[in-house]
Scaffold this active site. Structure first.
Site, PDB file in Angstrom:
ATOM      1  N   CYS A 105     -13.192 -28.663 -20.902  1.00  0.00           N
ATOM      2  CA  CYS A 105     -12.831 -28.790 -22.321  1.00  0.00           C
ATOM      3  C   CYS A 105     -12.225 -27.497 -22.855  1.00  0.00           C
ATOM      4  O   CYS A 105     -11.418 -27.504 -23.782  1.00  0.00           O
ATOM      5  CB  CYS A 105     -14.042 -29.199 -23.152  1.00  0.00           C
ATOM      6  SG  CYS A 105     -15.418 -28.058 -23.055  1.00  0.00           S
ATOM      7  N   HIS A 262     -15.029 -28.027 -33.501  1.00  0.00           N
ATOM      8  CA  HIS A 262     -13.572 -28.178 -33.451  1.00  0.00           C
ATOM      9  C   HIS A 262     -12.893 -26.821 -33.594  1.00  0.00           C
ATOM     10  O   HIS A 262     -13.407 -25.938 -34.279  1.00  0.00           O
ATOM     11  CB  HIS A 262     -13.089 -29.096 -34.572  1.00  0.00           C
ATOM     12  CG  HIS A 262     -13.106 -30.541 -34.188  1.00  0.00           C
ATOM     13  ND1 HIS A 262     -12.555 -31.530 -34.960  1.00  0.00           N
ATOM     14  CD2 HIS A 262     -13.594 -31.165 -33.092  1.00  0.00           C
ATOM     15  CE1 HIS A 262     -12.719 -32.702 -34.364  1.00  0.00           C
ATOM     16  NE2 HIS A 262     -13.351 -32.505 -33.239  1.00  0.00           N
ATOM     17  N   ASN A 286      -6.652 -27.867 -39.506  1.00  0.00           N
ATOM     18  CA  ASN A 286      -7.440 -28.639 -38.550  1.00  0.00           C
ATOM     19  C   ASN A 286      -6.495 -29.554 -37.773  1.00  0.00           C
ATOM     20  O   ASN A 286      -6.079 -30.590 -38.284  1.00  0.00           O
ATOM     21  CB  ASN A 286      -8.499 -29.475 -39.280  1.00  0.00           C
ATOM     22  CG  ASN A 286      -9.297 -30.344 -38.315  1.00  0.00           C
ATOM     23  OD1 ASN A 286      -9.184 -30.200 -37.108  1.00  0.00           O
ATOM     24  ND2 ASN A 286     -10.095 -31.246 -38.850  1.00  0.00           N
ATOM     25  N   ASP A 590       8.146  18.799  23.015  1.00  0.00           N
ATOM     26  CA  ASP A 590       9.190  18.588  24.029  1.00  0.00           C
ATOM     27  C   ASP A 590       9.188  17.176  24.607  1.00  0.00           C
ATOM     28  O   ASP A 590       9.937  16.884  25.540  1.00  0.00           O
ATOM     29  CB  ASP A 590       9.061  19.618  25.155  1.00  0.00           C
ATOM     30  CG  ASP A 590       7.656  19.666  25.743  1.00  0.00           C
ATOM     31  OD1 ASP A 590       6.833  18.803  25.345  1.00  0.00           O
ATOM     32  OD2 ASP A 590       7.374  20.551  26.565  1.00  0.00           O
ATOM     33  N   THR A 592       6.966  15.431  26.404  1.00  0.00           N
ATOM     34  CA  THR A 592       6.447  15.214  27.760  1.00  0.00           C
ATOM     35  C   THR A 592       5.222  14.302  27.775  1.00  0.00           C
ATOM     36  O   THR A 592       4.781  13.883  28.837  1.00  0.00           O
ATOM     37  CB  THR A 592       6.055  16.559  28.397  1.00  0.00           C
ATOM     38  OG1 THR A 592       5.032  17.181  27.589  1.00  0.00           O
ATOM     39  CG2 THR A 592       7.262  17.475  28.508  1.00  0.00           C
ATOM     40  N   ASP A 618     -20.365  16.390   4.979  1.00  0.00           N
ATOM     41  CA  ASP A 618     -21.489  15.645   5.568  1.00  0.00           C
ATOM     42  C   ASP A 618     -22.791  16.194   4.983  1.00  0.00           C
ATOM     43  O   ASP A 618     -23.548  16.909   5.643  1.00  0.00           O
ATOM     44  CB  ASP A 618     -21.458  15.786   7.095  1.00  0.00           C
ATOM     45  CG  ASP A 618     -22.583  15.011   7.784  1.00  0.00           C
ATOM     46  OD1 ASP A 618     -23.247  14.206   7.096  1.00  0.00           O
ATOM     47  OD2 ASP A 618     -22.802  15.232   8.987  1.00  0.00           O
ATOM     48  N   ASN A 620     -25.694  15.061   4.268  1.00  0.00           N
ATOM     49  CA  ASN A 620     -27.013  14.737   4.832  1.00  0.00           C
ATOM     50  C   ASN A 620     -27.118  15.054   6.320  1.00  0.00           C
ATOM     51  O   ASN A 620     -28.138  14.757   6.940  1.00  0.00           O
ATOM     52  CB  ASN A 620     -27.313  13.241   4.612  1.00  0.00           C
ATOM     53  CG  ASN A 620     -27.330  12.891   3.137  1.00  0.00           C
ATOM     54  OD1 ASN A 620     -27.841  13.656   2.322  1.00  0.00           O
ATOM     55  ND2 ASN A 620     -26.765  11.739   2.789  1.00  0.00           N
TER      56      ASN A 620
END
EC number: 3.4.22.53
Length: 703
Positions: A105, A262, A286, A590, A592, A618, A620
């Site tokens: 609705c 409404h 309305n 180069d 390789t 890091d 911990n």
């Protein structure tokens, strides 16, 4: 990879105008004109392969395959239901909208409001279709979706039971525009069942591209009359209603002839001189029936006898059939809620209308990079996407009783595609935003996220009232001129989701995403920087391959892992062969496929630098850093990256628990160095653009 490429392609197309109402995105790549022409040429009515007339189009649970509610359903075309089907009969009106056996609705109320504005209606309902001229069983509609208009193509097979339409239908038995519109919207959202439950505001926005506000009339802001006045001046759609507490109250009429439940339209406000004092009036309509307000200021009320007759005549002329006036104070007493849909600039053609200015951002919350949660999570909150708004022009007409000049802004944060994802159990996220004033010393800061320290102890200038699991949270704010930071977030961290942030401002506002810069200046070590430990590594290199020989990826893996495995200050499972190949790719000057002694020294010094950064992050000492900390780690390594790249890194290098180990960390750093190095070599004009043939492109990405 495919999703990223598609995203980049889409961004470029949008920049060229794709997504406007005149150049809508073809949903699922289906082009109406092409498909209709094919059907007309072949003499076959269109059957939509993307939304077939089968149980999956109906739903997934209550309307899913095998559900008792779907037994006996037959899909039929309008030409099979009546002898003379019509797309629209006598114009699209509220009587064309009758609810069927679907709990949508909210959508029907939005469609009914849309019929009151023909210009907006025919943006959604293109006129070039009928059951007579060029009929091929194919129809199309346009909807606004998260910043762009989308064209949705459907066939006209509709679900029926006992020869009657099952869902939305028209009072006219041979009119089908509303049923076809509902089907197109169901396709856009995945199924008919996906439309169950919602807010009228959602429909308003998808039919207009506007941004909505909601006001509880039992607790109205002091300046609500002024807000309504300005909204009408800007061409906004306004609706109000009286709440019902029980089903029995729906359609009930109050003592003064107002219908509960409404949707009334607000069409005007005026002020009159009544008994020597100003009286604020509001005009309503309305659209659902003939019942009109019978209280003060109604059509034949005595109050009209006490104002200037010329003013009365003027207001009479402004009110059309079905409209009525009432005092603003009675309006607040009688009605429960007010919804305002503020239209985007492209929805308004009149030059007389004071249009909003619009800035729109699309973004994403990604676990491990940009999904930081709300302020309750200070460790991750700062990683959320950040947007800067520059307000330097104040409103032309300041509100009564305000001493300081201010800028009016409407902020709307909308989460994307959640209705479509209901079938896989993904409901609405709880979302909200906060707005911070940026201090003078940080006004030029745009290249990187504002960090954790910025938010510690700092209170927002304003924020969404609460985190809500609605598609959109929005609010109207008045801010002094200045620069502001908007931080959209989910309530909890580590929740994936796409969003759209819209900023409607009275005056043109400058806006940008913080941290949209991409740059890389990694530390370049020199072999003379080597210390005692480094000399040990060099001797190990010579032990493995000889003083003047080159080291392969497999040998490199053995050397590095042997050295790092002896360290007691870190947890490390070793480099894998792919990371070692990345290392060689970066430093193999180069070609390789291996590293000589000097290249190896440079690599080791890089790894040592990365190790220092990794150990610092890091916190911990568990051998991993949290994925959301990668932004800080990358910055320490010399990389400034935007959210899109940060999100890609999190997806590529973080494990399922959102940690990045040392192997992944180094692989990421080496890969970034390689990519920046390649780009700089190829960007001969230094304009930030590289052009490559397909073969050149393949060689670069396969390095």
């Amino acid at each position: 990879m495919a999703a990223l490429a598609a995203g980049v392609s889409k961004q470029r197309a949008v920049a060229e105008g794709l997504g406007s109402n005149q150049n809508a995105v073809k949903y699922l790549g289906q082009d109406f004109e092409t498909l209709r022409k094919q059907c007309l040429n072949s003499g076959v009515l269109f059957k939509d392969p993307e939304f077939p007339a089968c149980p999956s189009a109906l739903g997934y649970k209550d309307l899913g395959p095998g559900s008792p509610d779907t037994q006996g359903i037959v899909w039929k075309r309008p030409t099979e239901l009546c002898p003379n089907p019509q797309f629209i009969v006598g114009g699209a009106t509220r009587t064309d909208i009758r609810q069927g056996g679907l709990g949508d609705c909210w959508l029907l109320a939005a469609i009914a409001s849309l019929t009151l504005n023909e210009k907006l209606l025919y943006r959604v309902l293109p006129r070039d279709q009928s059951f007579q001229k060029d009929y091929a069983g194919i129809f199309h509609f346009q909807f606004w979706q998260y910043g762009e208009w989308v064209e949705v193509v459907i066939d006209d097979r509709l679900p029926t039971k006992n020869g009657q339409l099952l869902f939305l239908h028209s009072e006219e038995g041979n009119e089908f525009w509303s049923a076809l519109l509902e089907k197109a919207y169901a396709k856009l959202n995945g199924s008919y069942e996906a439309l169950v439950g919602g807010s009228t505001i959602e429909g308003f926005e998808d039919f207009t591209g506007g941004i909505s506000e909601f006001y509880d009339l039992k607790k109205p802001p002091e300046n609500l009359y002024y807000i309504i006045q300005k909204a009408l001046r800007k061409g906004s759609l306004l609706g109000c209603s009286i709440d019902v507490s029980t089903a029995a109250e729906a359609e009930a009429t109050t003592r003064q002839k107002l219908v509960k439940g409404h949707a009334y339209s607000v069409t005007g406000v005026e002020e009159v001189n009544f008994h020597g004092r100003p009286e604020k009036l509001i005009r309503l309509r309305n659209p659902w029936g003939e019942v009109e307000w019978s209280g003060a200021w109604s059509d034949n009320a005595p109050e009209w006898n006490y104002i200037d007759p010329r003013r009365k005549e003027e207001l009479d002329k402004k009110a059309e059939d079905g409209e009525f006036w009432m005092s603003f104070s009675d309006f607040l007493k009688q009605y429960s809620r007010l919804e305002i849909c503020n239209l985007s600039p492209d929805s308004l053609s009149s030059e007389e209308i004071h249009k909003w200015n619009l800035v729109l951002f699309n973004g994403r919350w990604t676990r491990g990079s940009t999904a930081g949660g709300c302020l309750n999570y200070p460790g991750t909150y700062w990683t959320n996407p950040q947007f800067k708004i520059h307000l330097d022009e104040v409103d032309e007409d300041q509100e009564e009783g305000t001493s300081e000049p201010c800028c009016t802004v409407l902020l709307g944060l909308m989460q994307k595609n959640r209705r479509r994802q209901k079938r896989i159990g993904q409901g609405m996220l709880s979302i909200g935003y906060a707005v911070y004033q940026i201090p003078k010393e940080l006004e030029s800061h745009t290249d990187a996220h504002l960090g954790r320290d910025f938010f510690l102890g700092r209170q927002p200038s304003t924020c969404s009232s609460t985190y809500m699991n609605l598609r959109e949270v929005s609010s109207r704010v008045r801010l002094p001129p200045g620069q502001y930071l908007v931080v959209p977030s989910t309530f909890e961290p580590f929740k994936d989701g796409d969003f759209c942030l819209r900023v409607f401002s009275e005056k043109k506002a400058k806006a940008l995403e913080i941290g949209d810069t991409v740059s890389g200046h990694p530390h370049e070590p020199h072999p003379r920087d080597m210390d005692e430990e480094d000399e040990h590594v060099r001797s190990l290199f010579e032990e493995f391959v000889g003083k003047d020989s080159e080291i392969s990826a497999n040998q490199l893996k053995r050397v590095l892992n042997e050295v790092l495995s002896k360290r007691t200050d870190m947890k490390f499972d070793g480099f894998n062969i792919n990371t070692c190949r990345e290392m060689i790719s970066l430093l193999d000057s180069d070609g390789t496929g291996s590293l000589g002694p000097m290249e190896f020294k440079t690599l080791w010094l890089k790894i040592r630098t990365y190790l220092e950064i990794f150990q610092e992050m890091d916190h911990n000492h568990v051998g991993t850093i949290e994925a959301h900390e990668m932004r800080t780690a990358l910055k320490k390594a010399g990389f400034t990256l935007n959210n899109q790249v940060q999100q890609t890194i999190a997806m590529r290098y973080a494990c399922s628990k959102l940690g990045v180990d040392f192997n992944g960390f180094v692989a990421c750093m080496i890969r970034l160095e390689t990519l920046f190095k390649l780009f700089r070599l190829l960007d001969k004009d230094q304009n930030g653009i590289v052009q490559l043939s397909l073969a050149e492109w393949l060689c670069c990405v396969l390095v």
